[in-house]
Design an enzyme around this catalytic site. Sequence first.
Site, PDB file in Angstrom:
ATOM      1  CE  LYS A  77     -20.649  40.699  56.682  1.00 52.41           C
ATOM      2  NZ  LYS A  77     -19.296  40.946  55.978  1.00 52.41           N
ATOM      3  CB  SER A 131     -20.106  40.254  52.296  1.00 52.37           C
ATOM      4  OG  SER A 131     -19.293  40.486  53.368  1.00 52.37           O
ATOM      5  CB  SER A 151     -17.159  42.597  53.506  1.00 51.58           C
ATOM      6  OG  SER A 151     -17.188  41.774  52.271  1.00 51.58           O
TER       7      SER A 151
HETATM    8  N1  GLN Z   1     -16.098  40.697  47.648  1.00 46.86           N
HETATM    9  C1  GLN Z   1     -15.066  39.847  48.477  1.00 46.86           C
HETATM   10  C2  GLN Z   1     -15.286  38.451  48.382  1.00 46.86           C
HETATM   11  O1  GLN Z   1     -16.142  38.057  47.768  1.00 46.86           O
HETATM   12  C3  GLN Z   1     -14.856  40.435  49.489  1.00 46.86           C
HETATM   13  C4  GLN Z   1     -15.669  39.650  50.701  1.00 46.86           C
HETATM   14  C5  GLN Z   1     -15.305  40.168  52.150  1.00 46.86           C
HETATM   15  O2  GLN Z   1     -14.572  41.220  52.176  1.00 46.86           O
HETATM   16  N2  GLN Z   1     -15.948  39.692  53.033  1.00 46.86           N
HETATM   17  O3  GLN Z   1     -14.556  37.724  49.029  1.00 46.86           O
END
Ligand code: GLN
Length: 447
Positions: A77, A152, A176
């Site tokens: 990532k 994400s 994410s």
């Molecule tokens: N969708 C969640 C957010 O927007 C989780 C994101 C993540 O786990 N990095 O914060």
Amino acid sequence: MVTAIEKIKLIKEGKLTCEQNIKQLLANIEKDNQKGKKINAILHLNPRAVEEARVIDEKIKKKVKVGKLAGLGIIVKSNICVKNLIANCASKTLENYKCPYDARVIEKIKQEDGIILGMANMDEFAAGASGENSAFGITKNPASLERIPGGSSSGSAASVAAGFCDLALGSDTGGSIRNPASHCGVVGFKPSYGAVSRYGLIDLAMSLDQIGAITRDVKDAELLFEIISGVDEKDAASQEIKPKKPIQKKLIIGIPKVGANPKILNLISKKVEEVCKKNKWDTKNIEIKNIDLGIQTYYPINYVEFFSGTRKFDGRRFGLKIEDSCGKEVLRRIIGGSEISQEEFAGRYYKKALDAKKLLTEEFEKAFKSVDLIVIPAVPRLPHKFGEKISLIDMYNYDTLTVLANIAEIAAISVPCGKIQDVPVGLQLMAPRGSDWMLLEASEKFE
Ligand code: GLN
């Protein structure tokens, strides 16, 4: 598709060279990342990947001992530092940020002769649940091309599903890793808080983030976790977890009531019934008080910690000034985080959210006194189609069931559980903090 563990066997038996493996993965990327299906899962490739593979082949030829990941291609990532590659967090703010050093997890992967193939697309700074918040274009879901891949860690999950890599790394602040794994039909494992060093991670919210594996099956996740986990003096939050040892008892699987698409709940409950019957495990309906407060607890913490973390992106030390160069969602969190952390609001939002976090953590601890694992869906709904307008609340609600594990600092995994309307659905298992190996071993039974 061949798993990473099967590949290692082929390489060991001389049926596949590391160079052939890396070239095949690069060919898959060439075919469908920017061209063909236009998955757009990968932002940058490692120009030295083939050369690195040849070095490992040379070692194998000379019978020099090689590492546990010898010749496997790994996608990372874009918020995890890999020396000399660009980790821009899919943001214009860090567009050309070349990492001066390796994150601890990368150092460990390289020590085991894993080959970093490239850097994955993602929601900008890991803020998002759909993969649509990247400054460099959306990622498509290889399992269902007209739908979002989830986020994400969109590019990491899509890379595994599309056959672009053998293993992938993601980060999980509130879902994410598990959310895109669920939508793309692969395995996503978020370790207990502190089980994996975050040194070299450009984090979203420091008290919630964990690096973890996205893989084709649970065994592959175990392989990667074994290598990247462990205490690290460079990460003050890192902690020892319980050692790996086979499960010898009859497990009790706790089932709390949660809100989700009834078809998803049905699929999950059938699977749980089947697995428990086969393994002679028990199920138990449980109540976790305030389980519906996850999102309200998660976001104030996320906003405030993210705002504070972004103060280093001031246009002088790294990249551009973030407020001038970021996308809408990132800006929303900076403004929101700055607002609710003002002195006049002291105790109103962030402090309250921390109290709620403690409460939920205790509720989970209580639940784990009577059950070994807890099962719920990974995501309460199916991923939307591109172009479908969805509200901010609906977007945030994608993570109602994943944020819980980050809040309670426990281990959680999403394992593919079947499909609805041809779209993959993930089953989420959670285990007490530090019981990561028990969770992984039990999860194998759900595949
Ligand atoms: N969708 C969640 C957010 O927007 C989780 C994101 C993540 O786990 N990095 O914060």
